[in-house]
Design a protein around this motif. Sequence first.
Motif, PDB file in Angstrom:
ATOM      1  N   VAL A  93       0.836  -1.198   0.000  1.00 24.68           N
ATOM      2  CA  VAL A  93       0.000   0.000   0.000  1.00 24.68           C
ATOM      3  C   VAL A  93       0.874   1.251   0.000  1.00 24.68           C
ATOM      4  CG1 VAL A  93      -1.788   1.306   1.230  1.00 24.68           C
ATOM      5  CG2 VAL A  93      -1.793  -1.189   1.314  1.00 24.68           C
ATOM      6  N   ILE A  94       0.491   2.228  -0.805  1.00 22.08           N
ATOM      7  CA  ILE A  94       1.093   3.556  -0.771  1.00 22.08           C
ATOM      8  C   ILE A  94      -0.008   4.554  -0.444  1.00 22.08           C
ATOM      9  CG2 ILE A  94       2.265   5.367  -2.097  1.00 22.08           C
ATOM     10  CD1 ILE A  94       3.614   3.216  -3.737  1.00 22.08           C
ATOM     11  N   VAL A  95       0.234   5.392   0.560  1.00 25.89           N
ATOM     12  CA  VAL A  95      -0.763   6.371   0.995  1.00 25.89           C
ATOM     13  C   VAL A  95      -0.182   7.773   0.829  1.00 25.89           C
ATOM     14  CG1 VAL A  95      -2.174   7.179   2.926  1.00 25.89           C
ATOM     15  CG2 VAL A  95      -1.658   4.731   2.694  1.00 25.89           C
ATOM     16  N   GLU A  96      -0.859   8.595   0.047  1.00 28.69           N
ATOM     17  CA  GLU A  96      -0.446   9.986  -0.147  1.00 28.69           C
ATOM     18  C   GLU A  96      -1.331  10.888   0.701  1.00 28.69           C
ATOM     19  OE1 GLU A  96       1.192   9.903  -4.759  1.00 28.69           O
ATOM     20  OE2 GLU A  96      -0.854  10.565  -4.356  1.00 28.69           O
ATOM     21  N   CYS A  97      -0.704  11.789   1.454  1.00 26.19           N
ATOM     22  CA  CYS A  97      -1.440  12.721   2.305  1.00 26.19           C
ATOM     23  C   CYS A  97      -1.091  14.159   1.957  1.00 26.19           C
ATOM     24  CB  CYS A  97      -1.104  12.480   3.772  1.00 26.19           C
ATOM     25  SG  CYS A  97      -1.466  10.827   4.388  1.00 26.19           S
ATOM     26  N   LEU A  98      -2.042  15.044   2.159  1.00 26.37           N
ATOM     27  CA  LEU A  98      -1.809  16.480   2.127  1.00 26.37           C
ATOM     28  C   LEU A  98      -2.222  17.004   3.492  1.00 26.37           C
ATOM     29  CD1 LEU A  98      -3.097  17.583  -1.409  1.00 26.37           C
ATOM     30  CD2 LEU A  98      -0.741  17.441  -0.621  1.00 26.37           C
ATOM     31  N   THR A  99      -1.266  17.591   4.212  1.00 25.48           N
ATOM     32  CA  THR A  99      -1.542  17.943   5.602  1.00 25.48           C
ATOM     33  C   THR A  99      -0.938  19.290   5.982  1.00 25.48           C
ATOM     34  OG1 THR A  99      -1.190  17.247   7.901  1.00 25.48           O
ATOM     35  CG2 THR A  99       0.507  16.632   6.324  1.00 25.48           C
ATOM     36  N   ASP A 100      -1.580  19.933   6.942  1.00 26.57           N
ATOM     37  CA  ASP A 100      -1.040  21.165   7.516  1.00 26.57           C
ATOM     38  C   ASP A 100      -0.412  20.890   8.878  1.00 26.57           C
ATOM     39  OD1 ASP A 100      -3.341  20.582   8.875  1.00 26.57           O
ATOM     40  OD2 ASP A 100      -4.174  22.604   8.800  1.00 26.57           O
ATOM     41  N   ASN A 101      -0.326  19.602   9.247  1.00 24.33           N
ATOM     42  CA  ASN A 101       0.261  19.211  10.532  1.00 24.33           C
ATOM     43  C   ASN A 101       0.812  17.788  10.395  1.00 24.33           C
ATOM     44  OD1 ASN A 101       0.734  18.268  13.188  1.00 24.33           O
ATOM     45  ND2 ASN A 101      -0.759  19.693  14.025  1.00 24.33           N
ATOM     46  N   VAL A 102       2.096  17.681  10.059  1.00 26.62           N
ATOM     47  CA  VAL A 102       2.702  16.371   9.793  1.00 26.62           C
ATOM     48  C   VAL A 102       2.687  15.480  11.034  1.00 26.62           C
ATOM     49  CG1 VAL A 102       4.811  15.175   9.106  1.00 26.62           C
ATOM     50  CG2 VAL A 102       4.120  17.254   7.919  1.00 26.62           C
ATOM     51  N   ASN A 103       2.911  16.061  12.206  1.00 22.55           N
ATOM     52  CA  ASN A 103       2.910  15.267  13.438  1.00 22.55           C
ATOM     53  C   ASN A 103       1.558  14.592  13.666  1.00 22.55           C
ATOM     54  OD1 ASN A 103       5.574  15.911  14.066  1.00 22.55           O
ATOM     55  ND2 ASN A 103       4.989  17.735  15.220  1.00 22.55           N
ATOM     56  N   ARG A 104       0.492  15.337  13.433  1.00 23.90           N
ATOM     57  CA  ARG A 104      -0.850  14.756  13.578  1.00 23.90           C
ATOM     58  C   ARG A 104      -1.051  13.623  12.579  1.00 23.90           C
ATOM     59  NH1 ARG A 104      -4.349  18.870  11.541  1.00 23.90           N
ATOM     60  NH2 ARG A 104      -4.002  17.852   9.514  1.00 23.90           N
ATOM     61  N   THR A 105      -0.627  13.870  11.350  1.00 26.51           N
ATOM     62  CA  THR A 105      -0.850  12.897  10.291  1.00 26.51           C
ATOM     63  C   THR A 105      -0.098  11.594  10.535  1.00 26.51           C
ATOM     64  OG1 THR A 105      -1.188  14.673   8.693  1.00 26.51           O
ATOM     65  CG2 THR A 105      -0.706  12.494   7.809  1.00 26.51           C
ATOM     66  N   VAL A 106       1.179  11.686  10.896  1.00 22.87           N
ATOM     67  CA  VAL A 106       1.949  10.462  11.106  1.00 22.87           C
ATOM     68  C   VAL A 106       1.407   9.669  12.289  1.00 22.87           C
ATOM     69  CG1 VAL A 106       3.726  11.481  12.605  1.00 22.87           C
ATOM     70  CG2 VAL A 106       4.281   9.493  11.177  1.00 22.87           C
ATOM     71  N   THR A 107       0.913  10.350  13.312  1.00 18.14           N
ATOM     72  CA  THR A 107       0.291   9.653  14.443  1.00 18.14           C
ATOM     73  C   THR A 107      -0.945   8.891  13.991  1.00 18.14           C
ATOM     74  OG1 THR A 107       1.103  11.289  16.033  1.00 18.14           O
ATOM     75  CG2 THR A 107      -0.783   9.942  16.705  1.00 18.14           C
ATOM     76  N   ASN A 108      -1.784   9.552  13.188  1.00 12.42           N
ATOM     77  CA  ASN A 108      -2.997   8.903  12.693  1.00 12.42           C
ATOM     78  C   ASN A 108      -2.676   7.718  11.793  1.00 12.42           C
ATOM     79  OD1 ASN A 108      -4.493  10.790  14.064  1.00 12.42           O
ATOM     80  ND2 ASN A 108      -4.994  12.026  12.262  1.00 12.42           N
ATOM     81  N   ILE A 109      -1.670   7.875  10.939  1.00  7.14           N
ATOM     82  CA  ILE A 109      -1.303   6.795  10.021  1.00  7.14           C
ATOM     83  C   ILE A 109      -0.794   5.583  10.799  1.00  7.14           C
ATOM     84  CG2 ILE A 109       0.346   6.081   8.239  1.00  7.14           C
ATOM     85  CD1 ILE A 109      -1.924   7.730   7.124  1.00  7.14           C
ATOM     86  N   ARG A 110      -0.011   5.815  11.820  1.00 10.93           N
ATOM     87  CA  ARG A 110       0.488   4.700  12.638  1.00 10.93           C
ATOM     88  C   ARG A 110      -0.664   3.936  13.284  1.00 10.93           C
ATOM     89  NH1 ARG A 110       5.389   8.213  15.310  1.00 10.93           N
ATOM     90  NH2 ARG A 110       6.973   7.761  13.721  1.00 10.93           N
ATOM     91  N   ILE A 111      -1.661   4.670  13.748  1.00 10.70           N
ATOM     92  CA  ILE A 111      -2.831   4.036  14.348  1.00 10.70           C
ATOM     93  C   ILE A 111      -3.601   3.232  13.294  1.00 10.70           C
ATOM     94  CG2 ILE A 111      -5.081   4.466  15.424  1.00 10.70           C
ATOM     95  CD1 ILE A 111      -3.765   6.911  16.792  1.00 10.70           C
ATOM     96  N   LEU A 112      -3.780   3.828  12.117  1.00  9.51           N
ATOM     97  CA  LEU A 112      -4.533   3.169  11.049  1.00  9.51           C
ATOM     98  C   LEU A 112      -3.851   1.892  10.573  1.00  9.51           C
ATOM     99  CD1 LEU A 112      -5.507   6.339   8.982  1.00  9.51           C
ATOM    100  CD2 LEU A 112      -7.091   4.829  10.187  1.00  9.51           C
ATOM    101  N   PHE A 113      -2.518   1.859  10.639  1.00 10.14           N
ATOM    102  CA  PHE A 113      -1.770   0.700  10.153  1.00 10.14           C
ATOM    103  C   PHE A 113      -1.575  -0.382  11.226  1.00 10.14           C
ATOM    104  CE2 PHE A 113      -0.912   2.872   6.270  1.00 10.14           C
ATOM    105  CZ  PHE A 113      -0.497   1.896   5.367  1.00 10.14           C
ATOM    106  N   ARG A 114      -2.267  -0.276  12.346  1.00 15.53           N
ATOM    107  CA  ARG A 114      -2.131  -1.308  13.372  1.00 15.53           C
ATOM    108  C   ARG A 114      -2.595  -2.679  12.873  1.00 15.53           C
ATOM    109  NH1 ARG A 114      -4.155   1.954  18.818  1.00 15.53           N
ATOM    110  NH2 ARG A 114      -2.163   3.030  19.230  1.00 15.53           N
ATOM    111  N   LYS A 115      -3.538  -2.689  11.936  1.00 17.09           N
ATOM    112  CA  LYS A 115      -4.000  -3.957  11.372  1.00 17.09           C
ATOM    113  C   LYS A 115      -3.189  -4.366  10.153  1.00 17.09           C
ATOM    114  CE  LYS A 115      -8.749  -3.756  13.067  1.00 17.09           C
ATOM    115  NZ  LYS A 115     -10.196  -3.830  12.723  1.00 17.09           N
ATOM    116  N   GLY A 116      -2.214  -3.548   9.804  1.00 19.86           N
ATOM    117  CA  GLY A 116      -1.315  -3.862   8.706  1.00 19.86           C
ATOM    118  C   GLY A 116       0.116  -3.749   9.184  1.00 19.86           C
ATOM    119  N   LEU A 117       0.970  -3.189   8.340  1.00 20.21           N
ATOM    120  CA  LEU A 117       2.373  -3.004   8.710  1.00 20.21           C
ATOM    121  C   LEU A 117       2.891  -1.746   8.018  1.00 20.21           C
ATOM    122  CD1 LEU A 117       5.017  -4.023  10.025  1.00 20.21           C
ATOM    123  CD2 LEU A 117       5.447  -5.299   7.908  1.00 20.21           C
ATOM    124  N   LEU A 118       3.248  -0.734   8.783  1.00 18.61           N
ATOM    125  CA  LEU A 118       3.788   0.498   8.238  1.00 18.61           C
ATOM    126  C   LEU A 118       5.283   0.320   8.004  1.00 18.61           C
ATOM    127  CD1 LEU A 118       3.094   3.435   7.481  1.00 18.61           C
ATOM    128  CD2 LEU A 118       3.687   4.084   9.821  1.00 18.61           C
TER     129      LEU A 118
END
Length: 234
Positions: A93-118
């Motif tokens: 999987v490749i996920v592209e994000c557009l964000t105004d807060n990278v710290n928030r985004t990477v935290t959310n992505i890590r949570i979302l990938f708990r059922k996968g593997l980041l």
Amino acid sequence: MGAQWKTKIKETTAAAKGRIFTKLAKEIMVAARAGADPEMNSKLRLAVDQAKKASMPKDTIERAIKKGAGLLDDGVTFEKVTYEGFAPHRVPVIVECLTDNVNRTVTNIRILFRKGLLGNSGSVSWDFDYLGMIEATPASAGADAETAAIEAGASDLESAENGVTLFLTAPSDLDAVSRALPAHGFVVQSAQLGWRPKNPVTLLDSAARAEVEAFLETVDADDDVQNVYAGLAG
């Protein structure tokens, strides 16, 4: 777009349409950094065309252009960040994000990938091609896709669903090919740069496939996620 996974929006609710408009507005704002005139800015022109096809109101499009170009006091700067990893059952999987807060985004992505593997940068992108992808339909019964591809400068093509032809291009040729196709009998439905899997995974077990699709839909629903690409066949 062939083996590329993308969310199939079935809802007709205002909330679903709002999500689409938000993503399109972000694309416009980022593209407008290079100039507010679509005729002089090919990335902006493609983003605006996509917004128009989605029936985004004209004033919303114009406001997004002004925000991105810094012509309004309440402008927002979005940064593009890309994450790579695996969905369940080792689907890349490749996920592209557009964000105004990278710290928030990477935290959310890590949570979302708990059922996968980041993974790290480059962990799965080696198994994808970065291409221009144009979905187009014939303007008449006599339109020939192979001839149109050659004349317009596409590097390859393939049949997609519902009579759509997918024209593939080098990233730098996307705008030129999308502008040339109408002269060769094809109506462009969408044109974008994206990741296309080289070796998509085939999942024959319906429960496994449902698990992967549920994972992808959850990732795509995050506010900062712009595009999700998966090496999932079929």
